[in-house]
Design a protein around this motif. Structure first.
Motif, PDB file in Angstrom:
ATOM      1  N   LEU A 139       6.576  -2.390  -8.874  1.00  0.00           N
ATOM      2  CA  LEU A 139       6.284  -3.713  -8.319  1.00  0.00           C
ATOM      3  C   LEU A 139       6.766  -3.812  -6.881  1.00  0.00           C
ATOM      4  O   LEU A 139       6.233  -4.600  -6.095  1.00  0.00           O
ATOM      5  CB  LEU A 139       6.965  -4.805  -9.172  1.00  0.00           C
ATOM      6  N   ASP A 140       7.779  -3.009  -6.558  1.00  0.00           N
ATOM      7  CA  ASP A 140       8.403  -3.153  -5.242  1.00  0.00           C
ATOM      8  C   ASP A 140       7.598  -2.514  -4.117  1.00  0.00           C
ATOM      9  O   ASP A 140       8.090  -2.380  -3.002  1.00  0.00           O
ATOM     10  CB  ASP A 140       9.841  -2.627  -5.274  1.00  0.00           C
ATOM     11  N   ARG A 141       6.359  -2.144  -4.396  1.00  0.00           N
ATOM     12  CA  ARG A 141       5.453  -1.783  -3.304  1.00  0.00           C
ATOM     13  C   ARG A 141       4.952  -3.042  -2.589  1.00  0.00           C
ATOM     14  O   ARG A 141       4.220  -2.953  -1.600  1.00  0.00           O
ATOM     15  CB  ARG A 141       4.267  -0.978  -3.846  1.00  0.00           C
ATOM     16  N   CYS A 142       5.325  -4.197  -3.143  1.00  0.00           N
ATOM     17  CA  CYS A 142       4.801  -5.492  -2.685  1.00  0.00           C
ATOM     18  C   CYS A 142       5.874  -6.323  -1.987  1.00  0.00           C
ATOM     19  O   CYS A 142       7.072  -6.130  -2.191  1.00  0.00           O
ATOM     20  CB  CYS A 142       4.293  -6.306  -3.892  1.00  0.00           C
ATOM     21  N   GLY A 195       0.772  -1.232   0.000  1.00  0.00           N
ATOM     22  CA  GLY A 195       0.000   0.000   0.000  1.00  0.00           C
ATOM     23  C   GLY A 195       0.803   1.280   0.000  1.00  0.00           C
ATOM     24  O   GLY A 195       0.243   2.362   0.133  1.00  0.00           O
ATOM     25  N   ALA A 196       2.109   1.157  -0.148  1.00  0.00           N
ATOM     26  CA  ALA A 196       2.918   2.375  -0.177  1.00  0.00           C
ATOM     27  C   ALA A 196       4.045   2.172  -1.200  1.00  0.00           C
ATOM     28  O   ALA A 196       3.845   1.496  -2.200  1.00  0.00           O
ATOM     29  CB  ALA A 196       3.451   2.696   1.212  1.00  0.00           C
ATOM     30  N   ASP A 197       5.216   2.707  -0.925  1.00  0.00           N
ATOM     31  CA  ASP A 197       6.286   2.617  -1.930  1.00  0.00           C
ATOM     32  C   ASP A 197       7.275   1.502  -1.602  1.00  0.00           C
ATOM     33  O   ASP A 197       7.083   0.726  -0.656  1.00  0.00           O
ATOM     34  CB  ASP A 197       6.995   3.964  -2.041  1.00  0.00           C
ATOM     35  N   ALA A 212       7.865  -1.229   1.642  1.00  0.00           N
ATOM     36  CA  ALA A 212       7.862  -2.692   1.505  1.00  0.00           C
ATOM     37  C   ALA A 212       9.196  -3.281   1.957  1.00  0.00           C
ATOM     38  O   ALA A 212       9.241  -4.337   2.599  1.00  0.00           O
ATOM     39  CB  ALA A 212       7.558  -3.087   0.057  1.00  0.00           C
ATOM     40  N   ARG A 213      10.276  -2.589   1.637  1.00  0.00           N
ATOM     41  CA  ARG A 213      11.595  -3.067   2.083  1.00  0.00           C
ATOM     42  C   ARG A 213      11.683  -3.063   3.610  1.00  0.00           C
ATOM     43  O   ARG A 213      12.267  -3.956   4.218  1.00  0.00           O
ATOM     44  CB  ARG A 213      12.713  -2.221   1.470  1.00  0.00           C
ATOM     45  N   ALA A 214      11.061  -2.066   4.206  1.00  0.00           N
ATOM     46  CA  ALA A 214      11.057  -2.006   5.675  1.00  0.00           C
ATOM     47  C   ALA A 214      10.230  -3.159   6.247  1.00  0.00           C
ATOM     48  O   ALA A 214      10.619  -3.780   7.242  1.00  0.00           O
ATOM     49  CB  ALA A 214      10.514  -0.658   6.145  1.00  0.00           C
TER      50      ALA A 214
END
Lengths: 368, 368
Positions: free
Chosen positions: A338-341, A310-312, A316-318
């Protein structure tokens, strides 16, 4: 004294690796993961028949494997309705992709794939001096029309599509993929990576035309068959292309135990059906866990669910890092948007329960 | 429609393979061999500990292997008295040779080896466009001085020596090999293939200097450890060279079961000692069989005995064919004058008894 005289190409290659394995991460962390949900392995395990065959074959490991993979090729060909000459067995799809890229791609040759698609394929292309052209995903799907248009525009030697897709879990129906095959430009070979095809709804795989020189398909025993650590993949294609692997492959590269395990697994369709059912249930469970935490699970035709956080990408990395800190191993796409996932592999309830338990705190920490 | 656009190099490669496997021959013959004495496999089998470890690991084959081969590298490094950074594990020596050649050899680069030495190495060199320079054996030994002289004259990127030698079974003492290492020309890397080193007399392997950038050594679990079908080899060399494998290798290419089997085998030195004793006895038995038939066994420091059939290559090829007709699988050197010989792998008495039984008739038929 000068050091080894690497080729100019190899001297220019980065030392980076496509993936950091879970064992590597565990050593860095100093403790094991409690939930191994990052590598799209089949936590439901291999067929008991495959296990028994491998245990039996262990005593015979003093023999090299059959360099022709004869029995396994014959069994695959019979299953697929093609000739053994249309099937090449190799050391996982990774190994076969390496051979294929080596066969076609040299310095300056162009290859088209999607930004965020399979990194190991890109690793091979770069490793043989190829120039990667990346097409964006469209709505979390690989974009066949854009891939073909780019391949045509740049005169690509190879164009790559995975269906179902990794890392998003999305898929195209067979008709759309067949249209892409029909549109492959002259001089381009299409790679259709079907590593996850067993998990997809009926009507996802186009019919196999073994004599079609426009496409080579890859499938594997690493996913639905639960034999990732045995390293058995296979390519399906026109006989002249399949035969060309013999010019470059490591002829005695297949493990004898792996050959036995894959052959036995093929003879156990009931196990495969059971795994597919368990994966379907696990996808539902992952989706529920995601929703309970206010996240959006994407539809999946694979053995994982990609979850929109739901964000950037930073967020998602966090989340990924906070999950790892809580002993949950998952992975995520490498490219925006894609890396919001994050990407969560299917697994049995004991692993998913750890995810359910740890996700709320991981999200809170990532938000804090 | 054009076919796949192979690179010019791959388009030019022959479809030939380095070796025809025994299973391939058995299929062509329509019946199995009774004595499998041609591939230098260890008919004495792997360590029972290795078998047990592989059987246990079979259940875990749903996991990819550790991409860093951490535990096996650490154990090998401890055994060898080097750092893990000096050891690279790969898919057999064949796989590692392929990676090394790819790292150093491109079209037009020159590589020096001996005429009749390991064909799979040559296959890799040709496969990456290298130009092979062949030096003759001297008195059935590889000729270090001639290899170095040729490497210097042509500016070779690689120079290959196997010690003990395959296919002749001959060997040089450590001092001679060390002299060769000292003489390696600047800009050349020496490959020291020690696949058979466990069978050699003490004083055959030069001490390992892990920081010496002039030489990379290869060893394997395929021979003394009896794990040919598990595909585990390793390279020992200077850390920067070893690290460079990470630029090209198939990071997740190792089978998980094979990693477990090799690690367990390392922990069973008593088994290795027993195999070495059995191989020594089998060499004596093969030599006796040869002498009883008027042939000349060559001294061997490997797990095979090369037998001089006393005439030319045509005669030895006829003996080989007559043995095969009588269900005995052996191989022979491919180049004159080495090809006056056949090469018989060590094995237990039941296999050697078949050889003893069939050799007289095979010789008579070859002479007739």
């Amino acid at each position: 004294m000068t050091g080894p005289r690497f080729t100019d190409l190899v001297a220019s290659l980065p030392a980076s690796v496509p993936f950091v394995g879970p064992e590597t991460q565990e050593r860095a962390r100093g403790r094991p993961f409690r939930a191994r949900l990052g590598a799209n392995e089949s936590l439901f395990g291999p067929s008991p028949r495959a296990v028994a065959a491998m245990q039996e074959a262990a005593r015979e490991t003093w023999k090299y494997g059959d360099s022709q993979n004869h029995d396994l090729r014959a069994a695959l060909a019979a299953d697929l309705g093609v000739a053994p000459e249309n099937v090449m067995v190799g050391e996982g799809i990774d190994g076969l992709l390496g051979y294929l890229v080596r066969m076609l791609v040299g310095p300056g040759d162009t290859v088209v794939t999607s930004a965020g698609a399979y990194p190991t394929f890109n690793y091979h292309v770069v490793g043989f001096g190829g120039f990667l052209q990346m097409v964006p995903f469209a709505g979390d799907h690989e974009d066949p029309d854009a891939l073909i248009a780019r391949a045509r525009a740049v005169g690509a030697k190879l164009v790559y599509l995975s269906n179902p897709d990794n890392p998003m879990g999305s898929w195209h129906p067979a008709e759309r993929v067949q249209q892409m095959i029909e549109a492959v430009p002259d001089g381009t070979l299409m790679i259709l990576d079907e590593a996850y095809i067993e998990f997809a709804p009926g009507g996802t795989a186009p019919p196999i035309d073994p004599d079609d020189p426009r496409v080579i398909r890859f499938r594997t025993f690493s996913k639905a068959h639960g034999l990732a650590g045995a390293r058995v993949g296979y390519a399906i294609g026109a006989a002249p292309l399949i035969a060309a692997f013999d010019r470059v492959r490591n002829h005695f590269g297949m493990c004898r135990i792996s050959q036995a395990g894959a052959l036995a697994s093929l003879s156990d369709p009931a196990w495969l059906a059971e795994v597919k059912a368990q994966v379907a249930a696990a996808r539902d469970r992952i989706a529920s866990i995601a929703r309970e935490n206010g996240l959006t699970p994407l539809p999946s035709a694979a053995n994982f669910v990609t979850v929109d956080c739901g964000a950037d990408g930073d967020f998602a990395r966090a989340v990924l890092a906070e999950l790892a800190r809580r002993d949950v191993f998952v992975r995520m796409p490498g490219v925006a948007p894609l890396d919001r996932c994050i990407r969560v592999s299917a697994g049995p309830e004991d692993h998913l329960a750890v995810l359910a338990e740890e996700l709320p705190a991981a999200l809170a920490a990532a938000r804090g």
